[in-house]
Scaffold this motif. Sequence first.
Motif, PDB file in Angstrom:
ATOM      1  N   PRO A  47       0.792  -1.227   0.000  1.00 14.58           N
ATOM      2  CA  PRO A  47       0.000   0.000   0.000  1.00 14.58           C
ATOM      3  C   PRO A  47       0.827   1.281   0.000  1.00 14.58           C
ATOM      4  CG  PRO A  47      -0.143  -1.086   2.129  1.00 14.58           C
ATOM      5  CD  PRO A  47       0.630  -1.999   1.226  1.00 14.58           C
ATOM      6  N   SER A  48       2.131   1.175   0.180  1.00 10.05           N
ATOM      7  CA  SER A  48       2.963   2.376   0.115  1.00 10.05           C
ATOM      8  C   SER A  48       3.323   2.726  -1.323  1.00 10.05           C
ATOM      9  CB  SER A  48       4.240   2.200   0.950  1.00 10.05           C
ATOM     10  OG  SER A  48       5.106   1.256   0.329  1.00 10.05           O
ATOM     11  N   LEU A  49       2.991   1.843  -2.272  1.00 13.43           N
ATOM     12  CA  LEU A  49       3.310   2.068  -3.677  1.00 13.43           C
ATOM     13  C   LEU A  49       2.062   2.427  -4.466  1.00 13.43           C
ATOM     14  CD1 LEU A  49       5.603  -1.030  -4.323  1.00 13.43           C
ATOM     15  CD2 LEU A  49       6.314   1.304  -3.767  1.00 13.43           C
ATOM     16  N   LYS A  50       2.261   3.136  -5.565  1.00 13.88           N
ATOM     17  CA  LYS A  50       1.203   3.411  -6.533  1.00 13.88           C
ATOM     18  C   LYS A  50       1.755   3.132  -7.914  1.00 13.88           C
ATOM     19  CE  LYS A  50      -1.670   6.670  -4.083  1.00 13.88           C
ATOM     20  NZ  LYS A  50      -2.611   7.735  -4.256  1.00 13.88           N
ATOM     21  N   TYR A  51       0.976   2.442  -8.722  1.00 13.73           N
ATOM     22  CA  TYR A  51       1.310   2.142 -10.116  1.00 13.73           C
ATOM     23  C   TYR A  51       2.670   1.462 -10.252  1.00 13.73           C
ATOM     24  CZ  TYR A  51      -2.615   5.305 -10.364  1.00 13.73           C
ATOM     25  OH  TYR A  51      -3.834   5.890 -10.172  1.00 13.73           O
ATOM     26  N   ALA A  52       2.954   0.512  -9.357  1.00 15.31           N
ATOM     27  CA  ALA A  52       4.233  -0.202  -9.342  1.00 15.31           C
ATOM     28  C   ALA A  52       4.423  -1.065 -10.591  1.00 15.31           C
ATOM     29  CB  ALA A  52       4.329  -1.076  -8.086  1.00 15.31           C
ATOM     30  N   ALA A  53       3.335  -1.555 -11.180  1.00 14.60           N
ATOM     31  CA  ALA A  53       3.440  -2.432 -12.353  1.00 14.60           C
ATOM     32  C   ALA A  53       3.567  -1.644 -13.650  1.00 14.60           C
ATOM     33  CB  ALA A  53       2.231  -3.360 -12.431  1.00 14.60           C
ATOM     34  N   GLY A  54       3.420  -0.332 -13.587  1.00 16.03           N
ATOM     35  CA  GLY A  54       3.509   0.489 -14.789  1.00 16.03           C
ATOM     36  C   GLY A  54       2.278   0.342 -15.663  1.00 16.03           C
ATOM     37  N   LYS A  55       2.388   0.807 -16.893  1.00 19.00           N
ATOM     38  CA  LYS A  55       1.272   0.707 -17.833  1.00 19.00           C
ATOM     39  C   LYS A  55       1.083  -0.756 -18.237  1.00 19.00           C
ATOM     40  CE  LYS A  55       0.340   5.139 -18.403  1.00 19.00           C
ATOM     41  NZ  LYS A  55      -0.952   5.763 -18.295  1.00 19.00           N
ATOM     42  N   PRO A  56      -0.170  -1.187 -18.389  1.00 19.51           N
ATOM     43  CA  PRO A  56      -0.407  -2.576 -18.795  1.00 19.51           C
ATOM     44  C   PRO A  56       0.207  -2.877 -20.160  1.00 19.51           C
ATOM     45  CG  PRO A  56      -2.426  -1.538 -18.014  1.00 19.51           C
ATOM     46  CD  PRO A  56      -1.397  -0.455 -18.139  1.00 19.51           C
ATOM     47  N   ASP A  57       0.831  -4.065 -20.269  1.00 18.28           N
ATOM     48  CA  ASP A  57       1.465  -4.478 -21.513  1.00 18.28           C
ATOM     49  C   ASP A  57       1.279  -5.985 -21.687  1.00 18.28           C
ATOM     50  OD1 ASP A  57       2.926  -4.504 -23.850  1.00 18.28           O
ATOM     51  OD2 ASP A  57       4.855  -4.621 -22.810  1.00 18.28           O
ATOM     52  N   CYS A  58       0.085  -6.367 -22.068  1.00 18.66           N
ATOM     53  CA  CYS A  58      -0.237  -7.779 -22.312  1.00 18.66           C
ATOM     54  C   CYS A  58      -0.348  -7.955 -23.810  1.00 18.66           C
ATOM     55  CB  CYS A  58      -1.539  -8.167 -21.622  1.00 18.66           C
ATOM     56  SG  CYS A  58      -1.433  -8.034 -19.825  1.00 18.66           S
ATOM     57  N   THR A  59       0.765  -8.323 -24.427  1.00 24.54           N
ATOM     58  CA  THR A  59       0.809  -8.377 -25.888  1.00 24.54           C
ATOM     59  C   THR A  59       0.450  -9.728 -26.467  1.00 24.54           C
ATOM     60  OG1 THR A  59       3.173  -8.796 -25.733  1.00 24.54           O
ATOM     61  CG2 THR A  59       2.482  -6.518 -26.105  1.00 24.54           C
ATOM     62  N   SER A  60       0.393 -10.775 -25.599  1.00 25.35           N
ATOM     63  CA  SER A  60       0.053 -12.093 -26.131  1.00 25.35           C
ATOM     64  C   SER A  60      -0.785 -12.869 -25.151  1.00 25.35           C
ATOM     65  CB  SER A  60       1.325 -12.885 -26.458  1.00 25.35           C
ATOM     66  OG  SER A  60       1.911 -13.355 -25.268  1.00 25.35           O
TER      67      SER A  60
END
Length: 178
Positions: free
Chosen positions: A159-172
């Motif tokens: 909960p101390s992080l925001k947007y840790a995974a970055g922009k979604p990138d599911c290309t396959s």
Amino acid sequence: MRLEPLALLFCLLLLPGLSLAADKTVYGLNEYATLAELDLQVAAKLDTGAKTASLSARDIKRFKRDGETWVRFFLAIDDAHVHPIERPLARISKIKRRSGDYNAEEEKTYTARPVIELEVCMGSALRSIEVNLTDRSAFQYPLLIGSEALKRFGALVDPSLKYAAGKPDCTSDANSAE
């Protein structure tokens, strides 16, 4: 010198837990999520205290198609979503009402919500999750991702992080393993 064997035993007991944590992805309290089938990216709140995921929807109507129950709705995110979305109904979820949401005359302590399945991408992980439909326009985040969906993502939420995974990138579709 008796302390050394105890410390070693303690460390050995921790190893299985560390290997389980290594297989998890760390997400923040808020993440960007792409609703793959709707070609839409939204900000989501990750909530380990909620069991189910919720998507902001309005004008929710059930109807029959080829003998099956479907749901037609509009996204309640902004004015840009003027076209209805239709999805098969997965089930009806009973959501506990909060104390301020309870009407003693109705004698119902829950709200029945339609549930659909959606492909959701966070970071590089694409998962099919169940999402209940409700009007969340009064909330900051149009998508709430609860504990059942978080398990499918193999998520650890910091909960101390925001947007840790970055922009979604599911290309396959290779990312959709469950």
